[in-house]
Design an enzyme around this catalytic site. Structure first.
Site, PDB file in Angstrom:
ATOM      1  CG  ASP A   1      20.998  -3.103  24.821  1.00 22.55           C
ATOM      2  OD1 ASP A   1      21.258  -3.016  23.638  1.00 22.55           O
ATOM      3  OD2 ASP A   1      21.812  -3.407  25.821  1.00 22.55           O
ATOM      4  CG  LEU A   2      18.871  -7.707  21.768  1.00 24.52           C
ATOM      5  CD1 LEU A   2      19.091  -8.418  20.161  1.00 24.52           C
ATOM      6  CD2 LEU A   2      18.110  -8.764  22.549  1.00 24.52           C
ATOM      7  CG  ASP A   3      24.932  -7.753  22.103  1.00 22.42           C
ATOM      8  OD1 ASP A   3      25.087  -8.922  22.284  1.00 22.42           O
ATOM      9  OD2 ASP A   3      24.173  -7.359  21.180  1.00 22.42           O
TER      10      ASP A   3
ATOM     11  CB  THR B   1      19.197  -4.294  19.561  1.00 25.89           C
ATOM     12  OG1 THR B   1      20.615  -5.006  19.408  1.00 25.89           O
ATOM     13  CG2 THR B   1      18.434  -4.775  18.213  1.00 25.89           C
ATOM     14  N   GLY B   2      21.368  -2.052  18.646  1.00 24.73           N
ATOM     15  CA  GLY B   2      22.252  -1.655  17.628  1.00 24.73           C
ATOM     16  C   GLY B   2      22.296  -2.774  16.467  1.00 24.73           C
TER      17      GLY B   2
ATOM     18  CE  LYS C   1      20.211   0.415  21.436  1.00 24.81           C
ATOM     19  NZ  LYS C   1      20.565  -0.585  22.536  1.00 24.81           N
TER      20      LYS C   1
ATOM     21  CG  ASP D   1      24.835  -3.003  28.419  1.00 21.61           C
ATOM     22  OD1 ASP D   1      24.176  -2.890  27.264  1.00 21.61           O
ATOM     23  OD2 ASP D   1      26.038  -3.387  28.296  1.00 21.61           O
TER      24      ASP D   1
ATOM     25  CG  ASN E   1      24.191   1.224  21.849  1.00 21.57           C
ATOM     26  OD1 ASN E   1      24.488   0.788  23.006  1.00 21.57           O
ATOM     27  ND2 ASN E   1      23.745   0.254  20.991  1.00 21.57           N
TER      28      ASN E   1
END
Length: 268
Positions: free
Chosen positions: A9-11, A43-44, A195, A218, A221
């Site tokens: 995941d990114l953020d 990622t979203g 995801k 984290d 999602n």
């Protein structure tokens, strides 16, 4: 060596709070790739807002965008596109009732094309990253294709009411989640899309069983992905529900959580 598929995941996960990748975590990820493991981003974000990190890590793998609604391979067009959009009729129905539920604005994305129901400088600033094509106007008329996702902008007083409406009327078609404060946003994608849905398509393509999938996240999602992966790892800064279902918990995104965990697990 058994090859692993590693989903990031990114953020709040790969990215530090300043939206950069720490040198240590980047070094470990590059070493992970050199060892023959596959690293993917899940990622979203749309691709246009995640492309810079894909390129920074030198990835040559498919990517999961829009929380699984759009999966493609930026470096290999022959891999194909897995697009799971929302039915346009359901979206237009939501637009029709928007005034009843005090919806301020609706934003629809068709991959990298962005449509606004009303002009909104704050939302425009959010989506401008990556220079998408932007059109503003009544979505009942300007939106011609099934959208990848939509965002509903409302206020604190009405957000739960809108979510109840979506669950009551469109539960079999739509999956929705609310953004964290201070954003009073409801994000909607197709029901059954998340995801894990996108990541499984990549794992199946490369014949990697889920027991050898390592996923880091984290937020809510990430729940399905963390639960599905053989190694579902919650960041130290993750929400409590994610920590409760995770197989393990690593350090925070500010403390090289991904780098520390991969170095230990894969003995890099």
């Amino acid at each position: 060596m058994e090859r692993h598929l590693i989903a990031l995941d990114l953020d709040g996960t790969l990215l530090k709070d300043d939206k950069t990748i720490s040198p240590f975590t980047k070094e470990i990820i590059l070493r992970t790739k050199e060892e023959g493991h596959l690293v993917v981003i899940a990622t979203g974000r749309p691709y246009r807002a995640s492309k810079m990190y894909y390129e920074e890590l030198g990835l040559t793998t498919p990517i999961v965008n829009f929380n699984g609604a759009f999966v493609h391979h930026p470096a290999d067009r022959s891999w194909g596109i897995r697009h799971s959009p929302l039915p346009l009729d359901a979206v237009k129905d939501i637009i029709e009732v928007s005034e009843t539920y005090s919806i301020k604005n609706i934003l629809a994305e068709v991959v990298d094309n962005v449509y606004f129901h009303e002009h909104d400088e704050v939302l425009l600033d959010i989506v401008r990253l990556g220079n998408p094509t932007i059109q503003i106007g009544d979505l009942r008329y300007v939106l011609k294709d099934d959208p990848t996702s939509i965002l509903i902008h409302t206020d604190r007083q009405h957000i739960e009411q809108i979510q109840s409406y979506l669950s009551d009327v469109h539960a079999n078609i739509l999956h929705h989640r609310r953004w964290n404060e201070p954003w009073h946003m409801i994000e909607i994608i197709r029901n059954g899309v998340h995801k894990a849905f996108g990541l499984k398509q990549i794992a199946d393509y490369f014949h990697i069983p889920k027991e050898r999938v390592i996923a880091f996240g984290d937020e809510d999602n990430d729940l399905e992905m963390i639960e599905w992966a053989g190694y579902g790892i919650a960041m130290g800064n993750a929400i409590e529900p994610l920590k409760q279902i995770a197989d393990d918990i690593t350090a925070t995104n500010e403390e090289d959580g991904i780098g520390v965990y991969l170095k230990s697990l894969l003995k890099l």
